[in-house]
Design a protein around this motif. Structure first.
Motif, mmCIF file in Angstrom:
data_model
loop_
_atom_site.group_PDB
_atom_site.id
_atom_site.type_symbol
_atom_site.label_atom_id
_atom_site.label_comp_id
_atom_site.label_asym_id
_atom_site.label_seq_id
_atom_site.Cartn_x
_atom_site.Cartn_y
_atom_site.Cartn_z
ATOM 1 N N PHE A 107 11.660 14.672 50.811
ATOM 2 C CA PHE A 107 10.915 14.846 49.565
ATOM 3 C C PHE A 107 9.763 13.846 49.593
ATOM 4 O O PHE A 107 9.985 12.636 49.591
ATOM 5 C CB PHE A 107 11.807 14.599 48.348
ATOM 6 N N ARG A 108 8.554 14.363 49.630
ATOM 7 C CA ARG A 108 7.362 13.532 49.752
ATOM 8 C C ARG A 108 6.620 13.554 48.416
ATOM 9 O O ARG A 108 6.104 14.604 47.998
ATOM 10 C CB ARG A 108 6.493 14.070 50.878
ATOM 11 N N VAL A 109 6.587 12.431 47.731
ATOM 12 C CA VAL A 109 5.972 12.332 46.409
ATOM 13 C C VAL A 109 4.692 11.513 46.524
ATOM 14 O O VAL A 109 4.725 10.362 46.976
ATOM 15 C CB VAL A 109 6.927 11.688 45.386
ATOM 16 N N ALA A 110 3.568 12.097 46.121
ATOM 17 C CA ALA A 110 2.280 11.420 46.238
ATOM 18 C C ALA A 110 2.229 10.187 45.348
ATOM 19 O O ALA A 110 2.934 10.092 44.344
ATOM 20 C CB ALA A 110 1.159 12.387 45.852
ATOM 21 N N GLY A 111 1.374 9.231 45.738
ATOM 22 C CA GLY A 111 1.162 8.061 44.901
ATOM 23 C C GLY A 111 1.515 6.755 45.583
ATOM 24 O O GLY A 111 2.145 6.735 46.647
ATOM 25 N N ASN A 112 1.093 5.679 44.951
ATOM 26 C CA ASN A 112 1.367 4.325 45.422
ATOM 27 C C ASN A 112 2.669 3.835 44.789
ATOM 28 O O ASN A 112 2.760 3.730 43.568
ATOM 29 C CB ASN A 112 0.202 3.413 45.024
ATOM 30 N N PRO A 113 3.680 3.518 45.599
ATOM 31 C CA PRO A 113 4.971 3.064 45.025
ATOM 32 C C PRO A 113 4.858 1.822 44.140
ATOM 33 O O PRO A 113 5.721 1.600 43.288
ATOM 34 C CB PRO A 113 5.823 2.786 46.265
ATOM 35 N N GLU A 114 3.802 1.036 44.330
ATOM 36 C CA GLU A 114 3.625 -0.143 43.475
ATOM 37 C C GLU A 114 3.207 0.246 42.065
ATOM 38 O O GLU A 114 3.411 -0.517 41.118
ATOM 39 C CB GLU A 114 2.583 -1.083 44.094
ATOM 40 N N GLU A 115 2.621 1.448 41.935
ATOM 41 C CA GLU A 115 2.198 1.941 40.623
ATOM 42 C C GLU A 115 3.130 3.021 40.095
ATOM 43 O O GLU A 115 3.330 3.150 38.877
ATOM 44 C CB GLU A 115 0.780 2.513 40.708
ATOM 45 N N ILE A 116 3.683 3.804 41.035
ATOM 46 C CA ILE A 116 4.563 4.924 40.684
ATOM 47 C C ILE A 116 5.876 4.706 41.435
ATOM 48 O O ILE A 116 5.965 4.986 42.640
ATOM 49 C CB ILE A 116 3.911 6.276 41.062
ATOM 50 N N PRO A 117 6.892 4.186 40.781
ATOM 51 C CA PRO A 117 8.115 3.734 41.466
ATOM 52 C C PRO A 117 8.837 4.790 42.289
ATOM 53 O O PRO A 117 9.564 4.433 43.228
ATOM 54 C CB PRO A 117 8.996 3.250 40.307
ATOM 55 N N PHE A 118 8.664 6.049 41.964
ATOM 56 C CA PHE A 118 9.378 7.101 42.693
ATOM 57 C C PHE A 118 8.517 7.735 43.780
ATOM 58 O O PHE A 118 8.939 8.676 44.452
ATOM 59 C CB PHE A 118 9.879 8.182 41.723
ATOM 60 N N ALA A 119 7.286 7.227 43.979
ATOM 61 C CA ALA A 119 6.409 7.762 45.014
ATOM 62 C C ALA A 119 6.899 7.354 46.398
ATOM 63 O O ALA A 119 7.650 6.389 46.555
ATOM 64 C CB ALA A 119 4.976 7.276 44.793
ATOM 65 N N GLY A 120 6.476 8.119 47.405
ATOM 66 C CA GLY A 120 6.839 7.801 48.779
ATOM 67 C C GLY A 120 7.565 8.942 49.449
ATOM 68 O O GLY A 120 7.663 10.054 48.902
ATOM 69 N N GLU A 121 8.075 8.692 50.623
ATOM 70 C CA GLU A 121 8.807 9.705 51.397
ATOM 71 C C GLU A 121 10.295 9.384 51.344
ATOM 72 O O GLU A 121 10.722 8.304 51.757
ATOM 73 C CB GLU A 121 8.309 9.726 52.842
ATOM 74 N N HIS A 122 11.070 10.331 50.849
ATOM 75 C CA HIS A 122 12.510 10.144 50.669
ATOM 76 C C HIS A 122 13.229 11.089 51.642
ATOM 77 O O HIS A 122 13.134 12.306 51.514
ATOM 78 C CB HIS A 122 12.889 10.443 49.221
ATOM 79 N N VAL A 123 13.936 10.514 52.589
ATOM 80 C CA VAL A 123 14.544 11.296 53.668
ATOM 81 C C VAL A 123 16.054 11.373 53.488
ATOM 82 O O VAL A 123 16.740 10.345 53.408
ATOM 83 C CB VAL A 123 14.217 10.670 55.037
ATOM 84 N N GLY A 124 16.567 12.602 53.421
ATOM 85 C CA GLY A 124 18.002 12.812 53.273
ATOM 86 C C GLY A 124 18.404 13.056 51.826
ATOM 87 O O GLY A 124 17.673 12.724 50.890
ATOM 88 N N ILE A 125 19.571 13.630 51.649
ATOM 89 C CA ILE A 125 20.038 14.013 50.318
ATOM 90 C C ILE A 125 20.274 12.796 49.434
ATOM 91 O O ILE A 125 19.899 12.787 48.251
ATOM 92 C CB ILE A 125 21.313 14.875 50.432
ATOM 93 N N ASP A 126 20.886 11.750 49.985
ATOM 94 C CA ASP A 126 21.167 10.559 49.172
ATOM 95 C C ASP A 126 19.877 9.896 48.698
ATOM 96 O O ASP A 126 19.772 9.472 47.538
ATOM 97 C CB ASP A 126 22.008 9.558 49.962
ATOM 98 N N ALA A 127 18.881 9.804 49.580
ATOM 99 C CA ALA A 127 17.600 9.199 49.198
ATOM 100 C C ALA A 127 16.892 10.054 48.148
ATOM 101 O O ALA A 127 16.273 9.520 47.212
ATOM 102 C CB ALA A 127 16.716 9.028 50.426
ATOM 103 N N THR A 128 17.001 11.358 48.289
ATOM 104 C CA THR A 128 16.394 12.257 47.305
ATOM 105 C C THR A 128 17.073 12.098 45.948
ATOM 106 O O THR A 128 16.411 12.072 44.900
ATOM 107 C CB THR A 128 16.500 13.713 47.789
ATOM 108 N N ASP A 129 18.384 11.954 45.960
ATOM 109 C CA ASP A 129 19.114 11.743 44.719
ATOM 110 C C ASP A 129 18.680 10.433 44.053
ATOM 111 O O ASP A 129 18.471 10.386 42.829
ATOM 112 C CB ASP A 129 20.615 11.729 44.993
#
Length: 217
Positions: A107-129
């Motif tokens: 799950f790839r969420v656009a944005g800067n994680p320092e500004e948008i806490p859930f932004a970034g690339e989340h790999v695997g079901i647990d990380a997506t959860d």
């Protein structure tokens, strides 16, 4: 009783045309009648064994293996299930879509994680959860919101695209205007491999910054 499935007619036709085949050509290669190919491309249910044979016929020419699940997958229906889960179950989204998530989904969420806490690339079901847990610890769905009026779904071969307006807002801070969003969902063998979440990241960051300020008296 033999199982039957409706083919992803857009993907079936895409594969056929990519190989420069007529319906008659595909019928001969797969060992079926042209009428059956026409039926499959119309979205009518056909036998699982037939879908397997069609996938094998394409796999002989394609660089990558085509599986029957690729032909039987309905990406738009799964995209609709995804949006329904997000708006209905919120923090519990993953538990309601787990059956079609690949174990190594991204799950790839656009944005800067320092500004948008859930932004970034989340790999695997647990990380997506975990991403959804963070997302809905900050944001919420408006009460009584009917999300079905705000999204459109498009099939793109084996994948799906979602366009729409998101009214999900910081907890206790409803928005006056929505954020335009688009999602690309990529599937393989009926499982969601990649979700690419795009939106106006500058507007999203601004909304989160504003939500952290004290409410006016």
């Amino acid at each position: 009783m033999n199982r039957t499935y409706a083919c992803n007619r857009d993907f079936l036709r895409q594969l056929r045309l990519r190989n420069g085949w007529t319906q008659s050509d595909l019928a001969k290669r797969a060992g079926y009648s042209e009428r059956l190919i026409s039926k499959a491309e119309a979205g009518s249910p056909i036998a699982l064994e037939t879908i397997v044979d069609l996938a094998d016929a394409f796999s002989e020419e394609e660089e990558q293996q085509i599986y029957w699940e690729d032909l039987a997958c309905d990406p738009v229906a799964l995209a609709q299930r995804f949006i329904h889960a997000v708006y209905t179950y919120q923090k519990d989204t993953v538990s309601h879509i787990r059956d079609f998530l690949a174990e190594d989904c991204v799950f790839r969420v656009a944005g800067n994680p320092e500004e948008i806490p859930f932004a970034g690339e989340h790999v695997g079901i647990d990380a997506t959860d975990r991403m959804f847990q963070i997302f809905f610890s900050i944001l919420e769905v408006p009460k009584g919101h009917d999300h079905t009026k705000h999204f459109q779904y498009f099939c793109q071969g084996p994948n799906a695209i979602i366009w729409g307006d998101s009214w999900i807002h910081p907890i206790g801070r409803p928005m006056e205007t929505p954020i335009r969003v688009s999602h690309l969902l990529m599937f393989k063998r009926g499982k969601l491999m990649l979700l690419d979440d795009c939106y106006d990241t500058a507007a999203g960051a601004a909304i989160l910054r504003d939500s952290s300020a004290p409410k006016p008296e």
